[in-house]
Design a protein around this motif. Structure first.
Motif, short mmCIF file in Angstrom:
data_model
loop_
_atom_site.label_atom_id
_atom_site.label_comp_id
_atom_site.label_asym_id
_atom_site.label_seq_id
_atom_site.Cartn_x
_atom_site.Cartn_y
_atom_site.Cartn_z
N GLU A 232 1.57 12.76 -1.79
CA GLU A 232 1.10 11.52 -1.18
C GLU A 232 1.91 10.33 -1.66
O GLU A 232 2.27 9.46 -0.87
N PHE B 198 3.01 7.19 4.81
CA PHE B 198 1.62 7.11 4.39
C PHE B 198 1.43 5.76 3.70
O PHE B 198 2.33 5.30 3.00
N HIS C 240 -5.22 7.53 -6.33
CA HIS C 240 -4.67 8.86 -6.08
C HIS C 240 -5.49 9.96 -6.76
O HIS C 240 -5.36 11.13 -6.42
N SER D 242 -7.41 11.83 -4.26
CA SER D 242 -6.63 12.89 -3.62
C SER D 242 -6.56 14.12 -4.52
O SER D 242 -6.67 15.25 -4.05
#
Length: 136
Positions: free
Chosen positions: A97, A106, A114, A117
């Motif tokens: 990511e 993105f 993060h 994620s």
């Protein structure tokens, strides 16, 4: 001609991939739709932007492909190895990511971490594994 027990279990295991991969694709798509709608992240560069607010290639092709590979390897691992693999998968998802952000594919809002994620990818992969095992 009768099939051997190994052929039957191999076929059943292969068929168990289908619901697991469909689930991952569905879950990834809906999570992206929800999170894009809440403006927590966006996909500045995506295929068919006039049709999709999310990256359909990512959720419909890439995520199921990676999940299929993970499930294949999970079958060969002991439980503790799967736990370590899930941690690695979460880390890799988080890093991919960040790389995607640098490439302009993105974008996250300032409210995004993060670590969301990291835990999200681990949870999705664990759920896919459980679904695979349920159908296998």
């Amino acid at each position: 001609m009768r099939s051997s027990p190994n052929q039957q279990s191999s076929s059943a295991n292969f068929k168990a991939y289908i619901p697991a991969l469909l689930f991952v694709s569905w879950l990834g798509t809906y999570l992206d739709i929800i999170l894009v709608g809440k403006k927590l992240f966006s996909f500045p560069a995506r295929p068919l932007p006039e049709l999709f607010s999310f990256n359909a290639v990512s959720t419909l092709l890439v995520l199921p492909f990676i999940t299929a590979i993970a499930i294949y390897w999970f079958q060969k691992m002991a439980r503790w190895q799967r736990i370590v693999a899930l941690l690695v998968f979460g880390l890799m998802g988080m890093l991919v990511e960040q790389i995607s952000e640098r490439l302009g594919w993105f974008a996250h809002s300032g409210d995004w971490s993060h670590f969301y994620s990291f835990f999200g990818y681990m949870l999705v992969m664990w759920l896919a594994w459980k679904m695979y095992r349920w159908f296998a």
